[in-house]
Structure formats: C-alpha cells, structure tokens
Design an enzyme around this catalytic site. Structure first.
Site, PDB file in Angstrom:
ATOM      1  CE  LYS A 111      36.035  23.185  80.633  1.00  0.00           C
ATOM      2  NZ  LYS A 111      36.600  24.555  80.823  1.00  0.00           N
ATOM      3  CG  PHE A 169      38.439  33.329  77.127  1.00  0.00           C
ATOM      4  CD1 PHE A 169      37.416  32.388  77.170  1.00  0.00           C
ATOM      5  CD2 PHE A 169      38.346  34.437  77.957  1.00  0.00           C
ATOM      6  CE1 PHE A 169      36.313  32.546  78.016  1.00  0.00           C
ATOM      7  CE2 PHE A 169      37.253  34.611  78.812  1.00  0.00           C
ATOM      8  CZ  PHE A 169      36.235  33.663  78.828  1.00  0.00           C
ATOM      9  NE  ARG A 228      30.801  27.551  88.842  1.00  0.00           N
ATOM     10  CZ  ARG A 228      31.340  28.002  87.705  1.00  0.00           C
ATOM     11  NH1 ARG A 228      30.973  27.494  86.525  1.00  0.00           N
ATOM     12  NH2 ARG A 228      32.250  28.934  87.721  1.00  0.00           N
ATOM     13  CB  THR A 274      37.893  30.101  86.072  1.00  0.00           C
ATOM     14  OG1 THR A 274      36.513  30.331  86.388  1.00  0.00           O
ATOM     15  CG2 THR A 274      38.047  29.856  84.583  1.00  0.00           C
ATOM     16  NE  ARG A 330      37.444  24.580  86.480  1.00  0.00           N
ATOM     17  CZ  ARG A 330      36.501  25.479  86.182  1.00  0.00           C
ATOM     18  NH1 ARG A 330      36.211  26.426  87.052  1.00  0.00           N
ATOM     19  NH2 ARG A 330      35.862  25.416  85.034  1.00  0.00           N
ATOM     20  CG  ASN A 377      39.219  25.106  83.433  1.00  0.00           C
ATOM     21  OD1 ASN A 377      38.706  24.363  82.596  1.00  0.00           O
ATOM     22  ND2 ASN A 377      38.728  26.291  83.728  1.00  0.00           N
ATOM     23  CG  HIS A 433      31.174  23.391  81.700  1.00  0.00           C
ATOM     24  ND1 HIS A 433      31.206  24.745  81.523  1.00  0.00           N
ATOM     25  CD2 HIS A 433      29.854  23.043  81.774  1.00  0.00           C
ATOM     26  CE1 HIS A 433      29.950  25.206  81.478  1.00  0.00           C
ATOM     27  NE2 HIS A 433      29.114  24.197  81.621  1.00  0.00           N
TER      28      HIS A 433
HETATM   29  N1  UDP Z   1      38.701  30.551  79.992  1.00  0.00           N
HETATM   30  C1  UDP Z   1      39.919  30.860  79.415  1.00  0.00           C
HETATM   31  N2  UDP Z   1      40.528  32.059  79.752  1.00  0.00           N
HETATM   32  C2  UDP Z   1      39.962  32.932  80.616  1.00  0.00           C
HETATM   33  C3  UDP Z   1      38.725  32.614  81.206  1.00  0.00           C
HETATM   34  C4  UDP Z   1      38.112  31.411  80.866  1.00  0.00           C
HETATM   35  O1  UDP Z   1      40.455  30.086  78.631  1.00  0.00           O
HETATM   36  O2  UDP Z   1      40.551  33.992  80.887  1.00  0.00           O
HETATM   37  C5  UDP Z   1      38.046  29.280  79.648  1.00  0.00           C
HETATM   38  C6  UDP Z   1      38.145  28.246  80.758  1.00  0.00           C
HETATM   39  O3  UDP Z   1      38.315  26.962  80.174  1.00  0.00           O
HETATM   40  C7  UDP Z   1      36.793  28.367  81.435  1.00  0.00           C
HETATM   41  C8  UDP Z   1      35.881  28.650  80.252  1.00  0.00           C
HETATM   42  O4  UDP Z   1      36.659  29.499  79.413  1.00  0.00           O
HETATM   43  O5  UDP Z   1      36.468  27.197  82.127  1.00  0.00           O
HETATM   44  C9  UDP Z   1      34.580  29.332  80.581  1.00  0.00           C
HETATM   45  O6  UDP Z   1      34.850  30.506  81.321  1.00  0.00           O
HETATM   46  P1  UDP Z   1      34.002  30.867  82.621  1.00  0.00           P
HETATM   47  O7  UDP Z   1      34.334  32.272  82.981  1.00  0.00           O
HETATM   48  O8  UDP Z   1      32.572  30.533  82.379  1.00  0.00           O
HETATM   49  O9  UDP Z   1      34.639  29.911  83.737  1.00  0.00           O
HETATM   50  P2  UDP Z   1      34.027  28.636  84.484  1.00  0.00           P
HETATM   51  O10 UDP Z   1      32.542  28.860  84.624  1.00  0.00           O
HETATM   52  O11 UDP Z   1      34.352  27.439  83.634  1.00  0.00           O
HETATM   53  O12 UDP Z   1      34.733  28.604  85.807  1.00  0.00           O
HETATM   54 MG    MG Z   2      31.140  29.339  83.171  1.00  0.00          MG
END
Ligand code: UDP
Ligand code: MG
Length: 133
Positions: free
Chosen positions: A10, A58, A86, A92, A103, A113, A116
């Site tokens: 990112k 968000f 993952r 996250t 992360r 973070n 992705h």
């Molecule tokens: N995100 C955020 N606030 C939140 C949750 C997620 O800004 O409360 C952002 C964060 O950058 C995250 C992305 O949205 O990586 C996608 O969310 P997801 O729940 O899919 O998390 P990931 O799969 O990336 O762990």
């Molecule tokens: Mg996701």
C-alpha cells in the site's frame, strides 16, 4: 495445494521505500512473486477494487487512501498462498497484529497497514484479474 493470491504493498509502505523488504520477506517465507508491478490507481478503480466494503463507514477513506500514491501489486504463489499470506500480514489493526508479521513490523494504523492480501482463493482470482488481465 499450490495456489495464487494477490498482494498489494500500500501507499504508506511504497512511500517509505520498504517495498523491497516486504518482497524479500515473502520470498523468504516461500511465497514466490510471479508478477509484480508498480501502479497508481484512480479513486474509481480503488472503489471498484474494494466494492465489497461499500457499505462500511471506512469505505470512502479507504478508496481515497489506496489511490493516494503508487502501490505495488503482486501475484504470490505457494502452498496455501491465500492463508499463508494472511498469516504473514497479521491482523488488520497493526496494534493487534502478532510479532513478526508485516503489519506488526511496518503498519502505521488500521488504515495505513502497509499490505493487502486476498481473503479467499476465489477473491484471489478476481483480484489477480483486476490488476493483471
Ligand atoms: N480498514 C479501515 N478501518 C477499519 C477496517 C479496515 O481503514 O476499521 C481498511 C484497512 O486498510 C483494511 C481495509 O480497510 O486493510 C480492508 O478491510 P478488511 O476488513 O478487508 O481488512 P484486511 O482484509 O485488509 O485485513
Ligand atoms: Mg480484506
């Protein structure tokens, strides 16, 4: 099972010049980088990519963020690549991520973070097509 997944480095990580460290980390952990390219996407493209999140509070901030600067998109391949990636990414929210995860090491906040990763093999295929078709 050998599978493929999409990884994105990112904007916060590209900006800090740690994309290469992240790539080395994947390779060291047996995820092979089949393809990699640095791109900058529009807000519209980011909105399409993250459309599964369109009802989330968000969403707008997330799309603005992913389109705010260059990103590195990669196809990773390896044994159970989706779940392996993952695991390597960690939670996250970087403050909740386990020691040794990307992360935990590099994430700045829940939004910034650093990485992705696709969350299923099916979404992995869709996301790979999004960037590499
Ligand atoms: N995100 C955020 N606030 C939140 C949750 C997620 O800004 O409360 C952002 C964060 O950058 C995250 C992305 O949205 O990586 C996608 O969310 P997801 O729940 O899919 O998390 P990931 O799969 O990336 O762990
Ligand atoms: Mg996701």
């Amino acid at each position: 099972m050998i599978e493929q997944t999409l990884s994105i480095i990112k904007p916060d990580a590209v900006e800090r010049n740690i994309a290469n460290k992240i790539k080395v980390f994947f390779e060291k952990n047996n995820l092979k980088i089949l393809k990699s390219k640095k791109v900058k996407i529009s807000k519209e493209e980011a909105s399409e990519f993250y459309k599964a999140h369109q009802t989330k509070p968000f969403y707008k901030e997330l799309c603005n963020y992913l389109s705010s600067g260059p990103i590195v998109v990669m196809i990773l391949e390896g044994e159970n690549a989706v779940s392996k990636n993952r695991q390597l990414m960690g939670a996250t929210d970087p403050s909740k991520a386990e020691e040794g995860t990307l992360r935990k090491m590099y994430g700045l906040s829940i939004g910034k973070n650093s990485v992705h990763g696709s969350d299923s093999a099916e979404n992995g295929k869709t996301e790979i097509d999004f960037f590499f078709k």
